[in-house]
Design an enzyme around this catalytic site. Structure first.
Site, PDB file in Angstrom:
ATOM      1  N   ASP A  67       0.920  -1.158   0.132  1.00 21.45           N
ATOM      2  CA  ASP A  67       0.046   0.032   0.017  1.00 21.45           C
ATOM      3  C   ASP A  67       0.792   1.213  -0.147  1.00 21.45           C
ATOM      4  O   ASP A  67       2.119   1.255  -0.022  1.00 21.45           O
ATOM      5  CB  ASP A  67      -1.049   0.052   1.241  1.00 21.45           C
ATOM      6  CG  ASP A  67      -0.178  -0.302   2.492  1.00 21.45           C
ATOM      7  OD1 ASP A  67       0.951  -0.442   2.389  1.00 21.45           O
ATOM      8  OD2 ASP A  67      -0.925  -0.762   3.428  1.00 21.45           O
ATOM      9  N   ASP A 136      -7.188  -2.801  14.634  1.00 22.18           N
ATOM     10  CA  ASP A 136      -8.660  -2.952  14.387  1.00 22.18           C
ATOM     11  C   ASP A 136      -8.868  -4.238  13.552  1.00 22.18           C
ATOM     12  O   ASP A 136      -9.786  -4.613  12.785  1.00 22.18           O
ATOM     13  CB  ASP A 136      -9.196  -1.733  13.690  1.00 22.18           C
ATOM     14  CG  ASP A 136      -8.498  -1.373  12.601  1.00 22.18           C
ATOM     15  OD1 ASP A 136      -7.841  -2.177  11.930  1.00 22.18           O
ATOM     16  OD2 ASP A 136      -9.188  -0.373  11.804  1.00 22.18           O
ATOM     17  N   HIS A 138      -6.822  -5.143  10.734  1.00 15.60           N
ATOM     18  CA  HIS A 138      -6.718  -4.809   9.245  1.00 15.60           C
ATOM     19  C   HIS A 138      -5.320  -5.375   8.758  1.00 15.60           C
ATOM     20  O   HIS A 138      -4.414  -5.487   9.408  1.00 15.60           O
ATOM     21  CB  HIS A 138      -6.707  -3.273   8.785  1.00 15.60           C
ATOM     22  CG  HIS A 138      -5.715  -2.455   9.079  1.00 15.60           C
ATOM     23  ND1 HIS A 138      -6.058  -1.341   9.882  1.00 15.60           N
ATOM     24  CD2 HIS A 138      -4.423  -2.393   8.706  1.00 15.60           C
ATOM     25  CE1 HIS A 138      -4.739  -0.557  10.095  1.00 15.60           C
ATOM     26  NE2 HIS A 138      -3.800  -1.346   9.328  1.00 15.60           N
ATOM     27  N   GLU A 143      -9.640  -1.762   5.778  1.00 13.18           N
ATOM     28  CA  GLU A 143      -9.976  -1.458   7.234  1.00 13.18           C
ATOM     29  C   GLU A 143     -11.530  -2.424   7.160  1.00 13.18           C
ATOM     30  O   GLU A 143     -12.042  -2.887   6.482  1.00 13.18           O
ATOM     31  CB  GLU A 143     -10.577   0.007   7.031  1.00 13.18           C
ATOM     32  CG  GLU A 143      -9.328   0.657   6.834  1.00 13.18           C
ATOM     33  CD  GLU A 143      -8.339   0.948   8.358  1.00 13.18           C
ATOM     34  OE1 GLU A 143      -8.360   0.103   9.098  1.00 13.18           O
ATOM     35  OE2 GLU A 143      -7.836   2.019   8.455  1.00 13.18           O
TER      36      GLU A 143
END
Ligand code: GLP
Length: 261
Positions: A67, A136, A138, A143
């Site tokens: 990313d 979280d 990810h 996400e």
């Protein structure tokens, strides 16, 4: 899923670098998927050491990063381009032409993402993908709520991720709100996956993705459907796993078996 629980960050980094170097030695023209964040820094340090002291050869390696922040150019010190070159690529004999990182300044983002996917395919697919995990749950920047079959695309960052990543920027407002990321579907096509996590802050995400249901709320949980995943975590990150002792037992058995064969 093979789960190895280690003492600390250092041991996690050394074990991860061992797996990556073995991949490079067995297939010198491997296609490697790389990740950013605090987690893999120790692994990259160890790979650099292996290159300098043991001649680990990156000359035929192709890489694809997961990313990049949308809006940051390669020279921005917080861009993932900058991160990869300063932590790894500048210190090993990799051919920069074989390095692929999403372009945070892409004008036609959709066309760029399509091309990125095509380039991965053209290279023969990713042999080994390195991953970290967000608090979280990810992977890359997928996400909660991301489709578990998603492909490379533009995404908005969750508030928790913006807060977590603010430590790398001067102030929270400077953290980009968007990113270009490989999708869960893209990641799942890698032949092998190596996920690293350390520290107590990751313990909920680790327990959820290994022992919880497969859900787009914890995108790492899709890895339960992948046939070749290795997870290396330290004791703190493993602290909320219900079957921790069982994973240690299995890992010990396999280690003994591997020593004998
Ligand atoms: C970012 C990256 C992820 C990384 C995560 C955790 O969101 N896009 O690839 O796994 O942060 O980062 P850290 O290793 O710094 O905890």
């Amino acid at each position: 899923m093979r789960i190895t629980i280690v003492k600390d960050y250092d041991e996690m980094s050394k074990k991860a670098a061992e797996i990556i170097s073995k991949q490079i030695r067995t297939k010198p023209d491997s296609v490697l998927g790389f990740a950013t964040g605090g987690t893999p820094i120790g692994t990259y340090k160890e790979l650099v050491r292996m290159h300098k002291e043991e001649g680990l050869d990156f000359s035929r390696i192709t890489t694809f990063n997961l990313d990049e922040y949308y809006g940051l150019g390669p020279d921005h010190p917080q861009s993932y381009h900058y991160f990869m070159f300063s932590n790894l690529f500048n210190h090993v004999n990799i051919d920069p032409k074989r390095v692929h990182i999403p372009d945070g300044l892409a004008k036609d983002v959709e066309a760029f993402c399509k091309k990125y996917e095509e380039e991965i395919k053209k290279a023969g697919g990713i042999d080994l993908q390195l991953l970290g995990i967000g608090r979280d749950g990810h992977i890359a920047f997928n996400e909660p709520g991301s489709s578990l079959t998603s492909r490379t695309r533009l995404v908005a960052l969750a508030e928790e991720t913006i807060k977590d990543n603010a430590r790398f920027f001067e102030k929270e407002e400077d953290v980009p709100r968007f990113a270009i990321t490989m999708g869960c579907g893209t990641i799942m096509e890698a032949k092998k996956i190596l996920l690293l996590a350390n520290g107590e802050a990751k313990s909920d995400a680790v327990a959820a993705f290994i022992e919880g249901p497969i859900t787009s709320q914890i995108t790492a949980s899709i890895l339960q459907m992948h046939p070749d995943v290795t997870v290396i975590i330290d004791e703190a990150a493993a602290s909320k796993l219900k079957r921790k002792e069982y994973y240690k037992h299995v890992d010990r058995l396999f280690r003994d078996l591997e020593k004998k064969t």
